[in-house]
Design a protein around this motif. Structure first.
Motif, PDB file in Angstrom:
ATOM      1  N   ASP A   1      -3.020   4.783   4.350  1.00 32.28           N
ATOM      2  CA  ASP A   1      -1.970   4.535   3.178  1.00 32.28           C
ATOM      3  C   ASP A   1      -1.036   3.562   3.681  1.00 32.28           C
ATOM      4  O   ASP A   1      -0.109   2.885   3.054  1.00 32.28           O
ATOM      5  N   ARG A   2      -0.343   3.870   4.837  1.00 40.24           N
ATOM      6  CA  ARG A   2       0.878   3.148   5.102  1.00 40.24           C
ATOM      7  C   ARG A   2       0.612   1.737   5.114  1.00 40.24           C
ATOM      8  O   ARG A   2       1.576   0.925   4.846  1.00 40.24           O
TER       9      ARG A   2
ATOM     10  N   LYS B   1      -7.280   0.664  -2.994  1.00 48.02           N
ATOM     11  CA  LYS B   1      -5.880   0.437  -2.692  1.00 48.02           C
ATOM     12  C   LYS B   1      -5.814  -1.052  -2.029  1.00 48.02           C
ATOM     13  O   LYS B   1      -4.742  -1.770  -2.237  1.00 48.02           O
TER      14      LYS B   1
ATOM     15  N   ALA C   1       0.180  -3.954  -0.464  1.00 47.97           N
ATOM     16  CA  ALA C   1       0.180  -3.983  -1.946  1.00 47.97           C
ATOM     17  C   ALA C   1       1.660  -4.348  -2.380  1.00 47.97           C
ATOM     18  O   ALA C   1       1.866  -5.290  -3.289  1.00 47.97           O
ATOM     19  N   GLY C   2       2.536  -3.269  -1.951  1.00 50.66           N
ATOM     20  CA  GLY C   2       3.901  -3.398  -2.518  1.00 50.66           C
ATOM     21  C   GLY C   2       4.533  -4.803  -2.021  1.00 50.66           C
ATOM     22  O   GLY C   2       5.187  -5.503  -2.642  1.00 50.66           O
TER      23      GLY C   2
ATOM     24  N   SER D   1      -4.171  -5.461  -3.432  1.00 52.61           N
ATOM     25  CA  SER D   1      -3.509  -6.559  -2.657  1.00 52.61           C
ATOM     26  C   SER D   1      -4.236  -7.742  -2.399  1.00 52.61           C
ATOM     27  O   SER D   1      -4.083  -9.103  -2.749  1.00 52.61           O
TER      28      SER D   1
ATOM     29  N   THR E   1      -1.887  -0.050   3.316  1.00 48.04           N
ATOM     30  CA  THR E   1      -2.594  -0.441   2.030  1.00 48.04           C
ATOM     31  C   THR E   1      -1.572  -0.478   1.105  1.00 48.04           C
ATOM     32  O   THR E   1      -1.380  -1.384   0.075  1.00 48.04           O
ATOM     33  N   TYR E   2      -0.288   0.402   1.329  1.00 52.46           N
ATOM     34  CA  TYR E   2       0.730   0.326   0.371  1.00 52.46           C
ATOM     35  C   TYR E   2       1.586  -0.667   0.741  1.00 52.46           C
ATOM     36  O   TYR E   2       2.115  -1.258  -0.133  1.00 52.46           O
TER      37      TYR E   2
ATOM     38  N   CYS F   1      -0.917  -7.378   7.179  1.00 54.56           N
ATOM     39  CA  CYS F   1      -1.459  -5.944   6.925  1.00 54.56           C
ATOM     40  C   CYS F   1      -2.962  -5.837   6.942  1.00 54.56           C
ATOM     41  O   CYS F   1      -3.476  -4.996   7.145  1.00 54.56           O
TER      42      CYS F   1
END
Length: 159
Positions: free
Chosen positions: A36-37, A95, A43-44, A99, A39-40, A20
């Protein structure tokens, strides 16, 4: 090497983060944005995989340290955005830091410190070089995501 001697789930978590983060580096260089796609997803996926690794290894301390380190870094960078506006770090940087610093936190506090020093040191040196060569002015903007990714990868390689 960072994956040597690690469980397969830990190695997958590090690989997920890198898969990522590397595209994020190039996107931020090109357009000064961190989508965001990615970075989220970073992290997730990273936190979930590290949580699974903590369950399988039987050591939740490393996961909590990763979460605390990542959240601390993200809150610091987001705080600069809220306090300083455009002169602060971007929310995308915050964000991504969630991660990136969580990966380092999994390895321990010395890795977090090393990654932070590499990230901010490289950013400062690059900024000074750009100022000295007049390629950027005092009000100029550098994307921070590439430094965050490279600093984290450097700390992973050295840890």
């Amino acid at each position: 090497m960072v994956v040597a001697g690690r469980s397969p789930v830990e190695s997958i978590a590090f690989g997920w983060w890198a898969a990522c983060a590397v595209p994020l580096l190039f996107v931020d260089l090109a357009v000064h944005r961190l989508p965001d796609r990615l970075t989220y997803a970073a992290a997730g996926g990273t936190l979930a995989l590290l949580g699974l690794a903590a369950l399988l290894v039987g050591d939740p301390t490393a996961w909590w340290r990763a979460v605390l380190a990542g959240l601390g870094a993200a809150l610091f960078l987001a705080g600069t955005t809220l306090l300083l506006g455009r002169r602060g770090f971007g929310l995308g940087d915050a964000k991504l830091a969630l991660s990136a610093v969580a990966v380092l936190g999994w390895l321990g506090w010395p890795a977090v410190v090393l990654g932070t020093l590499l990230t901010f040191g490289a950013s400062a040196l690059c900024g000074l070089a750009l100022l000295a060569t007049r390629r950027i002015g005092w009000g100029g903007h550098l994307p921070f995501g590439p430094f965050l990714v490279l600093g984290t990868l450097g700390a992973l390689a050295l840890s």
